[in-house]
Design an enzyme around this catalytic site. Structure first.
Site, mmCIF file in Angstrom:
data_model
loop_
_atom_site.group_PDB
_atom_site.id
_atom_site.type_symbol
_atom_site.label_atom_id
_atom_site.label_comp_id
_atom_site.label_asym_id
_atom_site.label_seq_id
_atom_site.Cartn_x
_atom_site.Cartn_y
_atom_site.Cartn_z
ATOM 1 N N LYS A 1 0.942 -1.223 -0.031
ATOM 2 C CA LYS A 1 -0.028 0.081 -0.076
ATOM 3 C C LYS A 1 0.977 1.293 -0.021
ATOM 4 O O LYS A 1 1.965 1.039 0.476
ATOM 5 C CB LYS A 1 -0.954 -0.039 1.144
ATOM 6 C CG LYS A 1 -2.127 0.859 1.271
ATOM 7 C CD LYS A 1 -3.290 -0.185 0.217
ATOM 8 C CE LYS A 1 -4.429 0.735 0.071
ATOM 9 N NZ LYS A 1 -5.522 -0.066 -0.292
HETATM 10 P P1 NAD Z 1 -13.048 7.653 -2.900
HETATM 11 O O1 NAD Z 1 -12.209 8.689 -2.621
HETATM 12 O O2 NAD Z 1 -13.749 7.398 -4.260
HETATM 13 O O3 NAD Z 1 -14.418 7.815 -1.981
HETATM 14 C C1 NAD Z 1 -14.442 7.968 -0.571
HETATM 15 C C2 NAD Z 1 -15.632 8.327 -0.171
HETATM 16 O O4 NAD Z 1 -15.706 8.514 1.459
HETATM 17 C C3 NAD Z 1 -16.098 9.835 -0.489
HETATM 18 O O5 NAD Z 1 -17.377 9.574 -0.725
HETATM 19 C C4 NAD Z 1 -15.663 10.675 0.613
HETATM 20 O O6 NAD Z 1 -16.375 11.911 0.692
HETATM 21 C C5 NAD Z 1 -16.083 9.722 1.794
HETATM 22 N N1 NAD Z 1 -15.342 10.110 3.221
HETATM 23 C C6 NAD Z 1 -14.257 10.406 3.203
HETATM 24 N N2 NAD Z 1 -13.923 10.769 4.567
HETATM 25 C C7 NAD Z 1 -15.121 10.622 5.238
HETATM 26 C C8 NAD Z 1 -15.336 10.450 6.432
HETATM 27 N N3 NAD Z 1 -14.590 11.150 7.402
HETATM 28 N N4 NAD Z 1 -16.663 10.180 6.835
HETATM 29 C C9 NAD Z 1 -17.596 9.770 5.844
HETATM 30 N N5 NAD Z 1 -17.369 9.711 4.592
HETATM 31 C C10 NAD Z 1 -16.018 10.017 4.161
HETATM 32 O O7 NAD Z 1 -12.528 6.421 -2.351
HETATM 33 P P2 NAD Z 1 -12.811 4.702 -2.771
HETATM 34 O O8 NAD Z 1 -11.849 4.493 -3.777
HETATM 35 O O9 NAD Z 1 -14.174 4.775 -2.849
HETATM 36 O O10 NAD Z 1 -12.434 3.861 -1.317
HETATM 37 C C11 NAD Z 1 -13.471 3.958 -0.178
HETATM 38 C C12 NAD Z 1 -12.771 2.684 0.665
HETATM 39 O O11 NAD Z 1 -13.014 1.538 -0.219
HETATM 40 C C13 NAD Z 1 -11.480 2.605 1.186
HETATM 41 O O12 NAD Z 1 -11.430 2.332 2.633
HETATM 42 C C14 NAD Z 1 -10.422 1.953 0.507
HETATM 43 O O13 NAD Z 1 -9.362 1.727 0.783
HETATM 44 C C15 NAD Z 1 -11.625 0.902 0.010
HETATM 45 N N6 NAD Z 1 -11.181 0.027 -1.074
HETATM 46 C C16 NAD Z 1 -11.164 0.867 -2.291
HETATM 47 C C17 NAD Z 1 -10.925 0.221 -3.702
HETATM 48 C C18 NAD Z 1 -10.873 0.653 -4.977
HETATM 49 O O14 NAD Z 1 -10.721 0.041 -6.049
HETATM 50 N N7 NAD Z 1 -11.214 2.153 -5.081
HETATM 51 C C19 NAD Z 1 -10.669 -1.227 -3.587
HETATM 52 C C20 NAD Z 1 -10.714 -1.845 -2.249
HETATM 53 C C21 NAD Z 1 -11.068 -0.992 -1.038
#
Ligand code: NAD
Length: 417
Positions: free
Chosen positions: A107
């Site tokens: 990561k």
């Molecule tokens: P992103 O940046 O596209 O979206 C994040 C969302 O969370 C946004 O809507 C943001 O406003 C919200 N957010 C941020 N801080 C917040 C808070 N304090 N309280 C409430 N909401 C909050 O990110 P993503 O890619 O959708 O990732 C989200 C989660 O999924 C993370 O934990 C990431 O590690 C996990 N993840 C993502 C992927 C991927 O392919 N993008 C894969 C596996 C896991």
């Protein structure tokens, strides 16, 4: 008020320790699997639009690479820390193992607030960070991908930077790229599609039907937003949503295409007509059947777990549940589909992207979605079977499968020299 600061790495290690204990792993093996293999800290300058130079700190951690090259996303956020990146790298090792794809875990992240940066500043920071971690990166060694606040454009800049260093294009050095430069069909939706597959499987297991199930989702980004759309299309009633600005609630159901349009036009969900505002804290305690944390770590804690009303929690985010909360939820009979299984769709299609780039031969979206569904369903069933046979919960079932696979690879390879 005393605020508990929960170290994600402590959470990750405690989960591993419990699995290691159940598996009866030797102390030597536990020592090896607990420690991150490599941790790179980089401090680097970026010229801002006003001519000033700002120093940024970034990280890249490889936890374990015994099953294949290191794989894991890059996060841009003011909250990034070495502790968090370490935890996320360890979870990537188990995630790749649980869905049985040939990668190790890694990561990365940069401490920054991308929302306060211009496009030019973001590009210069992404490119310089890629340069700094290029000593680890490579299609056979370490392959980054998007995570919170990074997207296909950032991946394109990083791929281009790495390629410029090599003198030729190396698309397989990074995944989550735009289609035009070697990205994969289906990558953008992949994590959410995986979440949908496991949610459907868990609902079937619990005898729930989409039409009679209400859903609350925290986070409306790549994962949360698309999950909301897919579950809405499946016939579930999405009653609560949130982003960093707060949450919205409508017990009669929120129209997801309207919410997506509203969020795009207004920059957040706040104030969406026909919904009532709730805080992110309140959101997690709303009446619903399915709760999907899809934002960040440590959202379900000992302070709110008892008030969770859902009977199914699907961890789309990484590490959203602390170990104490996990015990409370399990004690209350809530089924939890753990992060290392639930959100593995992203890394699975990243694996497909890498394979396609290496072969210079690309698959159709239908083919990709079918392969993804096969892997996610197979993994869900394997975890459920393990959990049932071992009389434990889904998280421990997933850990037992994953940790034993990584331990086997580590044992077979032995210790060099
Ligand atoms: P992103 O940046 O596209 O979206 C994040 C969302 O969370 C946004 O809507 C943001 O406003 C919200 N957010 C941020 N801080 C917040 C808070 N304090 N309280 C409430 N909401 C909050 O990110 P993503 O890619 O959708 O990732 C989200 C989660 O999924 C993370 O934990 C990431 O590690 C996990 N993840 C993502 C992927 C991927 O392919 N993008 C894969 C596996 C896991």
């Amino acid at each position: 008020m005393v605020v508990d600061i929960i170290s994600p790495y402590t959470v990750a290690v405690a989960q591993f320790d419990e699995a290691a204990e159940r598996l009866g792993l030797s102390q030597s093996m536990r020592n090896v699997l607990r420690a991150p293999k490599r941790e790179l800290i980089v401090n680097f300058p970026v010229r801002l639009d006003n001519g000033d130079v700002q120093m940024f700190t970034g990280y890249r951690v490889q936890h374990n690479i015994n099953r294949g090259p290191a794989k894991g996303g890059i996060r841009f956020s003011p909250e990034v820390s070495l502790d968090e990146v370490r935890a996320l790298a360890m979870w990537m090792t188990w995630k790749c193992a649980v869905v049985d794809i040939p990668f190790g875990g890694a990561k990365g992240g940069v401490i920054c607030d991308p929302h306060q940066m211009s496009r030019g500043e973001l590009e210069r920071m992404s490119r310089r960070y890629a340069t700094e971690i290029s000593i680890l990166m490579g299609p056979n060694s370490d392959i980054p991908a998007p995570d919170m606040n990074t997207n296909p454009q950032v991946m394109a800049w990083m791929m281009d930077t790495y390629s410029m260093h090599q003198g030729y294009s190396v698309p397989a050095a990074i995944t989550g790229k735009p289609l035009a430069i070697g990205g994969s069909e289906g990558r953008l939706d992949a994590t959410a599609r995986g979440v949908q597959v496991v949610t459907k499987a868990a609902m079937r297991h619990l005898g729930m039907s989409p039409e009679s199930s209400s859903v609350v989702i925290q986070g409306f980004g790549n994962v949360g937003g698309i999950t909301a759309r897919l579950l809405h299309e499946m016939g579930c009633k999405v009653v609560g949503l949130s982003d960093i600005s707060g949450g919205i609630y409508n017990p009669l159901g929120i129209d997801i295409p309207t919410a997506m349009r509203f969020s795009r036009e207004h920059g957040s969900l706040r104030g969406m007509p026909g919904t009532e505002p709730v805080t992110n804290r309140e959101l997690l305690e709303l009446p619903c059947d399915i709760l999907i944390p899809a934002a960040l770590e440590n959202q379900l804690t000992k302070d709110n777990a008892d008030r969770v009303q859902a009977r199914l929690v699907v961890e789309a985010a990484n590490g959203p549940t602390t170990n104490e909360a996990d015990r409370i939820l399990n004690g209350n009979g809530v089924m939890i589909v753990p992060d290392i299984l639930a959100n593995a769709g992203g890394v699975t299609v990243s694996y497909f992207e890498w394979v396609q780039d290496l072969q210079h031969f690309f698959w159709s979206e239908t083919e990709i979605n079918q392969r993804l569904e096969t892997i996610m369903s197979r993994s869900f069933n394997a975890v459920l079977e393990k959990a049932t046979n071992q009389e434990t919960n889904m998280r421990m079932g997933a850990y037992l499968l994953a940790v034993s696979r990584v331990a086997e690879a580590t044992e077979l390879r032995g210790i060099y020299p």
